[in-house]
Design a protein around this motif. Structure first.
Motif, PDB file in Angstrom:
ATOM      1  N   ARG A   1      39.759  40.629  45.196  1.00  0.00           N
ATOM      2  CA  ARG A   1      40.299  41.135  46.451  1.00  0.00           C
ATOM      3  C   ARG A   1      39.161  41.415  47.436  1.00  0.00           C
ATOM      4  NH1 ARG A   1      42.138  45.794  44.933  1.00  0.00           N
ATOM      5  NH2 ARG A   1      44.214  45.109  44.305  1.00  0.00           N
ATOM      6  N   SER A   2      38.108  42.042  46.957  1.00  0.00           N
ATOM      7  CA  SER A   2      37.029  42.361  47.898  1.00  0.00           C
ATOM      8  C   SER A   2      36.304  41.080  48.323  1.00  0.00           C
ATOM      9  CB  SER A   2      36.074  43.392  47.308  1.00  0.00           C
ATOM     10  OG  SER A   2      35.202  42.770  46.411  1.00  0.00           O
ATOM     11  N   GLN A   3      36.252  40.094  47.445  1.00  0.00           N
ATOM     12  CA  GLN A   3      35.675  38.809  47.862  1.00  0.00           C
ATOM     13  C   GLN A   3      36.510  38.161  48.951  1.00  0.00           C
ATOM     14  OE1 GLN A   3      35.318  36.847  43.879  1.00  0.00           O
ATOM     15  NE2 GLN A   3      33.259  36.419  44.621  1.00  0.00           N
TER      16      GLN A   3
ATOM     17  N   SER B   1      41.069  34.946  37.835  1.00  0.00           N
ATOM     18  CA  SER B   1      40.170  34.543  36.751  1.00  0.00           C
ATOM     19  C   SER B   1      38.892  35.368  36.743  1.00  0.00           C
ATOM     20  CB  SER B   1      39.826  33.071  36.927  1.00  0.00           C
ATOM     21  OG  SER B   1      39.308  32.886  38.226  1.00  0.00           O
ATOM     22  N   GLY B   2      38.590  36.035  37.841  1.00  0.00           N
ATOM     23  CA  GLY B   2      37.394  36.877  37.856  1.00  0.00           C
ATOM     24  C   GLY B   2      36.634  36.800  39.162  1.00  0.00           C
ATOM     25  N   ARG B   3      36.391  35.565  39.620  1.00  0.00           N
ATOM     26  CA  ARG B   3      35.631  35.367  40.851  1.00  0.00           C
ATOM     27  C   ARG B   3      36.387  34.335  41.680  1.00  0.00           C
ATOM     28  NH1 ARG B   3      31.798  38.589  41.813  1.00  0.00           N
ATOM     29  NH2 ARG B   3      30.491  37.042  42.826  1.00  0.00           N
ATOM     30  N   ILE B   4      36.289  34.446  43.003  1.00  0.00           N
ATOM     31  CA  ILE B   4      36.852  33.352  43.778  1.00  0.00           C
ATOM     32  C   ILE B   4      35.862  32.184  43.744  1.00  0.00           C
ATOM     33  CG2 ILE B   4      38.243  34.856  45.254  1.00  0.00           C
ATOM     34  CD1 ILE B   4      36.333  34.157  47.561  1.00  0.00           C
TER      35      ILE B   4
ATOM     36  N   MET C   1      47.504  32.971  29.753  1.00  0.00           N
ATOM     37  CA  MET C   1      46.682  32.905  28.549  1.00  0.00           C
ATOM     38  C   MET C   1      45.252  33.403  28.679  1.00  0.00           C
ATOM     39  SD  MET C   1      47.537  29.626  26.220  1.00  0.00           S
ATOM     40  CE  MET C   1      46.569  28.644  27.274  1.00  0.00           C
ATOM     41  N   PRO C   2      44.562  33.100  29.796  1.00  0.00           N
ATOM     42  CA  PRO C   2      43.150  33.495  29.844  1.00  0.00           C
ATOM     43  C   PRO C   2      42.933  34.982  29.583  1.00  0.00           C
ATOM     44  CG  PRO C   2      43.639  31.992  31.637  1.00  0.00           C
ATOM     45  CD  PRO C   2      44.946  32.318  30.981  1.00  0.00           C
ATOM     46  N   ALA C   3      43.856  35.828  30.023  1.00  0.00           N
ATOM     47  CA  ALA C   3      43.695  37.268  29.789  1.00  0.00           C
ATOM     48  C   ALA C   3      43.745  37.569  28.294  1.00  0.00           C
ATOM     49  CB  ALA C   3      44.783  38.047  30.523  1.00  0.00           C
TER      50      ALA C   3
ATOM     51  N   THR D   1      42.641  41.940  33.680  1.00  0.00           N
ATOM     52  CA  THR D   1      43.303  41.345  34.838  1.00  0.00           C
ATOM     53  C   THR D   1      43.103  42.186  36.093  1.00  0.00           C
ATOM     54  OG1 THR D   1      44.953  40.365  33.377  1.00  0.00           O
ATOM     55  CG2 THR D   1      45.530  40.506  35.710  1.00  0.00           C
ATOM     56  N   TYR D   2      43.342  43.504  35.971  1.00  0.00           N
ATOM     57  CA  TYR D   2      43.243  44.335  37.173  1.00  0.00           C
ATOM     58  C   TYR D   2      41.806  44.469  37.677  1.00  0.00           C
ATOM     59  CZ  TYR D   2      48.198  45.386  37.315  1.00  0.00           C
ATOM     60  OH  TYR D   2      49.561  45.261  37.430  1.00  0.00           O
ATOM     61  N   GLN D   3      40.859  44.423  36.752  1.00  0.00           N
ATOM     62  CA  GLN D   3      39.457  44.426  37.202  1.00  0.00           C
ATOM     63  C   GLN D   3      39.142  43.159  37.986  1.00  0.00           C
ATOM     64  OE1 GLN D   3      36.965  45.080  33.752  1.00  0.00           O
ATOM     65  NE2 GLN D   3      37.803  47.154  33.543  1.00  0.00           N
ATOM     66  N   ASN D   4      39.626  42.041  37.448  1.00  0.00           N
ATOM     67  CA  ASN D   4      39.405  40.771  38.157  1.00  0.00           C
ATOM     68  C   ASN D   4      40.043  40.793  39.535  1.00  0.00           C
ATOM     69  OD1 ASN D   4      38.047  39.790  35.989  1.00  0.00           O
ATOM     70  ND2 ASN D   4      39.699  38.471  35.249  1.00  0.00           N
ATOM     71  N   ILE D   5      41.249  41.342  39.594  1.00  0.00           N
ATOM     72  CA  ILE D   5      41.943  41.409  40.881  1.00  0.00           C
ATOM     73  C   ILE D   5      41.116  42.218  41.864  1.00  0.00           C
ATOM     74  CG2 ILE D   5      43.956  42.413  42.061  1.00  0.00           C
ATOM     75  CD1 ILE D   5      45.645  41.487  39.659  1.00  0.00           C
TER      76      ILE D   5
END
Length: 861
Positions: free
Chosen positions: A112-114, A48-51, A87-89, A104-108
RNA sequence: GCCCCCUUGGCGAAAUUGGUAUACGCAGCAGACUUAAAAUCUGUAGGUCGAAAGACCGUGCCGGUUCAAGUCCGGCAGGGGGCACCA
């Protein structure tokens, strides 16, 4: 050096780097022969963007067990990936003019780094996203295999249709009967869609729940209720003057004992007979239209006012053809369950009674409470099957008193014997509708050909790749509007044909990812050897919100994939744990705007407690404690917490206090408390490490050793059971004790070092960075992450004497200390000599003395 | 509407699954250290009565089973969640 505060930020980064460099969390796809395997999996996140804190809790919980099992000598598989379609994407694409893929890939990337900053012991080499071509290509293969095995088929079903946006809406996009974007009145439409034959597995899915002894009882119950097995009676009513082909109306009931009190029959608005009658009746057409405006969710249907229309047709009772009942079309009858037709027995079903009163139908009492003359008024008499009642018009025998179940059994026998009907088992579980009229999903690999019909795409033509040049400007499914993507040669005859533009439900993606993780690079959906070696997942952890659908679909997929030869596993998850949510207080400004926790200051406490805006000082209303959500703005960003206190503090906090299956309330004070403990351990380790040599006293040394091993024994019990809050409490107690004894010189430095090292090992699964740093400070060898779990010394658990509470008439009045192995008689003798017992007895003989060895003594006077 | 879950001090909770209710933590209070604060350390703490010893009450409410109930059974109340196209 000893007085330095522990700098979580730099220490954590250092160890994360070291772990990564040494690849210590990478797992062999096919592990060495005799090493025992353990697969721990947390439900993978939607990017979704952030953990959020829920993720922190979920992954911290899984990481504890992964690190623990690794230390116990298991080869541990602990992977991570992304549930990336959905749907959110697409919503983001429409709102922000981004492409679902890049969004999506930006969010990932940022999530991932979080996650990496949490120091999780994950095998990142196995990472994938379900929107990776390499993943959904394999999913398309599975789909074709399922087609071959007749596990998937097409049929009509209803969707929410937005007539303005010209699009299908999800239930959550329908707000009070209107489309969420257009505001248009939503209607129901029938579309031909793909379905998985999950209902063929109803009995197996239900029966196999019994074998899942490491699943929470409540999840099994929810699944059993969802599958909804019932035993009942199937029979036919005759339809008088019926349209051709509708002379017989099949009906199913779970209460055949009420078969002698029906006063109407009703069919669903979508029943074939209703559709037939629509052709000749304007009233029926109008009523069906009205039903189509109703929501599709169970809640909508149940809560809607009960409405019906008399078809004018009469149906005849199977036991007595002269007995005629009116036939209605009713909005509360579901086409998906049973036969889409019901008999109405108003006396014994509240819904039927409401309907009967509304349309002035008769009410016939079949049974009454034993000895009662009272007849049903406006409250139906609905006893449980096990209740005993008096039958007043059942199989013609008035006055029969028996349980409803006995009456049901007799009715079934009689109906079967007379040829009026047959006993039948039904399930509520419906086939799984897997088509979605959306772009950001796995394309269904089939082609529609005018000549050949629906044709599966050839395997060598896979994957059917999602086109990237799509527009979200036009309402509807972008795949439908794409200028060329649909055009394809028929895989069968080669003539021009059209691709299926439906994509798969995202639940399909998450129904087999656990299997893909066992060999994520396999050119086939699974590497069967690896899948069979690792599966089932030993410990699966995730939210209770997935208790039904995701878990049931995954259980179906395991079966379906086994049939298609991709593995040989029926149940995907051996152990399941459902964690609670992370919740937080909510805050509202006087204008009614939600405020974030960091925007406010708390003043006072208890009844005096209030809040005000941190900048303006305006009063703030403190609201209820609710699930952290963007809409209520009661979120705490894990990044902020990790930056301020470190990952270990965040991990320790979410594991402490609340039992993992219950909600945990995030409080600032709690986090600070967790951080204090981190500093305390650090100080204690330094004080132990710098302590001069000292032999101590034998009794004190033994006592500390015993405490350490007793704690170890409890932790060994609590970690596999995920009772982390209790494990944390045990660790606190041991640390308190070590802190006390290290101040005096009664305990040997060697013993202290041993106890301290064991403590660090026990803390390591929860606070791995701190543990590594302490391990180093204690001059111990290697990394704690790769060190074997301490051996339990059973002899340290044995106590020579034991203290038993003594009750008089069930109330504690004192205690006695007796040798461990003293028998019951010996305990009784000692108890009777105690003065408080003698006082209570005042010379009398006790009526009874209950001695529970090792537990308690109760003297009954 | 249907289904499910939860309810123990000021707060999060523990209780070996029927056997000492409130372990452990948070917040509090008192004290030590400090010019002061923070940090740290020590002590204290369910309620009522009592100088104390101690007594009585106490796990949402009502009732039951049992030598013994937070735990089991029946009923009720309050709070939360799910309901098939959100993931």
């Amino acid at each position: 050096m000893a007085s330095e505060r522990y700098n979580a930020r730099s220490v954590e980064q250092k160890w994360q780097q070291r772990w990564e460099e040494e690849n210590i969390f990478q797992t062999n796809t096919v592990p060495d022969g005799d090493k025992e395997t353990y697969y721990v999996l947390e439900m993978f996140p939607y990017p979704s963007g952030r953990i959020h804190m829920g993720h922190v809790r979920n992954y911290a919980m899984g990481d504890v067990i992964a690190r623990y099992k690794r230390a116990k000598g298991f080869e541990v598989l602990h992977p991570m990936g992304w549930d990336a379609f959905g749907m959110p994407a697409e919503n983001a694409a429409m709102q922000n003019k981004t492409h679902p893929k890049s969004w999506t890939y930006q969010n990932i990337a940022s999530m991932r780094s979080q996650l990496k900053s949490m120091g999780l012991s994950l095998d990142w080499s196995r990472e994938f996203a379900t929107c990776d071509e390499s993943y959904y290509a394999q999913q398309q293969k599975l789909f074709l295999d399922f087609m071959k095995a007749d596990l998937v088929y097409r049929k009509n079903s209803k969707v929410n249709w937005d007539p303005v946006d010209m699009t299908v809406l999800a239930n959550e996009q329908v707000i009070e009967g209107k489309g969420w974007r257009s505001g248009a009145e939503v209607e129901q439409r029938e579309l031909t869609q793909w379905f998985f034959r999950i209902s063929d597995f109803s009995e197996d899915l239900l029966e196999s729940l019994n074998g899942l002894d490491q699943w929470p009882a409540k999840v099994k119950l929810m699944q059993a209720n969802w599958i909804g097995k019932s035993k009942g009676l199937a029979f036919d009513f005759g339809v008088k003057d019926a349209p051709a082909g509708f002379e017989v109306l099949p009906i199913y009931t779970t209460r055949p004992d009420t078969m002698f009190g029906p006063t109407f029959a009703a069919i669903a608005a979508d029943h074939p007979l209703a559709k037939e009658l629509e052709k000749t009746s304007e009233g029926v057409a109008e009523f069906r239209k009205q039903c189509a405006a109703m929501g599709t969710s169970a809640e909508d249907i149940e809560k809607a006012p009960k409405l019906g229309i008399d078809t004018g047709l009469k149906v005849t009772h199977p036991a007595d053809p002269a007995w005629e009942l009116p036939l209605y079309i009713a909005n509360f009858v579901l086409m998906d369950y049973g036969t889409g037709a019901v008999i109405g027995c108003p006396a014994h079903d509240q819904r039927d009674l409401d309907f009967a009163r509304k349309y002035s139908l008769d009410v016939i009492d079949v049974f009454v409470p034993v000895g009662s003359d009272e007849r049903v008024g406006n409250t139906a008499f609905v006893p449980a099957k096990t209740d005993t009642v008096e039958y007043v018009c059942w199989l013609g025998e008035a006055g029969t008193i028996q349980t409803c179940q006995e009456a049901i059994d007799t009715t079934l026998e009689t109906f079967e014997a007379k040829g009026w009907g047959q006993p039948k088992t039904e399930y509520k579980l419906r086939d799984w509708g897997a088509s979605r009229q959306r772009y950001w999903g796995c394309p269904i690999p089939v082609v529609h050909c005018e000549t050949c019909g629906v044709v599966p795409e050839r395997e060598e033509n896979l994957p059917v790749v999602l086109p990237e040049d799509v527009s979200f400007e036009v309402p509807g499914n972008p795949l439908d509007h794409h200028p060329t993507w649909r055009n394809v040669a028929c895989p069968s005859c080669g003539k021009p044909a059209k691709r299926e533009t439906d994509t798969m439900d995202t639940f399909v993606d998450s129904s087999w990812y656990f299997a893909r993780f066992t060999d994520p690079k396999s050119p086939t959906p699974t590497n069967v050897t690896a899948a069979n070696r690792w599966l089932p997942v030993d410990q699966y952890i995730g939210g209770i919100e997935h208790a039904i659908l995701h878990l049931l679909y995954s259980r179906f997929f395991a079966r379906a994939m086994s049939i298609a030869g991709h593995m040989d596993i029926q149940e995907p998850f051996k152990g399941l744990f459902t964690q609670g949510m992370v919740v937080h207080e909510t805050y509202k400004s006087s204008d009614g705007d939600w405020l974030q926790p960091i925007e406010i200051d708390i003043i006072g406490e208890g009844a005096e407690r209030s809040a005000r805006h941190a900048v303006t000082g305006d009063p703030v209303v403190i609201g209820g404690i609710e699930k952290m959500s963007k809409s209520k703005r009661n979120t705490v960003d894990p990044d902020d917490i990790i930056a301020t206190f470190g990952a270990d503090t965040a991990r320790w906090f979410v594991l402490s206090d609340s039992p993992p299956d219950r909600d945990v309330i995030w409080t600032e004070a709690g986090v600070e408390g967790a951080h204090r403990f981190v500093q305390r351990i650090w100080r204690l380790v330094h004080s132990v490490a710098t302590r001069p040599e000292n032999a101590g006293r034998d009794d004190a040394n033994l006592k500390l050793s015993k405490s350490a091993h007793k704690t170890l024994a409890r932790i060994d019990e609590m970690i596999p059971g995920l009772r982390y809050n209790s494990a944390v409490a045990q660790i606190y107690s041991l640390v308190n004790e070590i802190e006390q004894v290290q101040k005096s010189d009664t305990v040997a430095t060697d013993t202290l070092n041993m106890a301290m090292a064991m403590t660090i090992q026990m803390i390591a699964p929860m606070m791995p960075h701190l543990a590594e740093e302490c391990w180093k400070a204690l001059n111990l060898e290697g990394m704690v992450s790769t060190t074997a779990w301490p051996e339990l010394d059973e002899s340290m658990l044995v106590e020579e004497s034991i203290t038993l509470p003594v009750q008089i008439n069930g109330k504690k009045r004192g205690e006695i200390t007796v040798p461990q192995e003293l028998d019951k008689q010996g305990v009784e003798d000692i108890v009777l000599l105690e003065h408080f017992v003698q006082n209570a007895l005042s010379g009398k003989t006790p009526k009874k003395i209950v001695v529970v060895p090792g537990r308690i003594v109760n003297v009954v006077v």
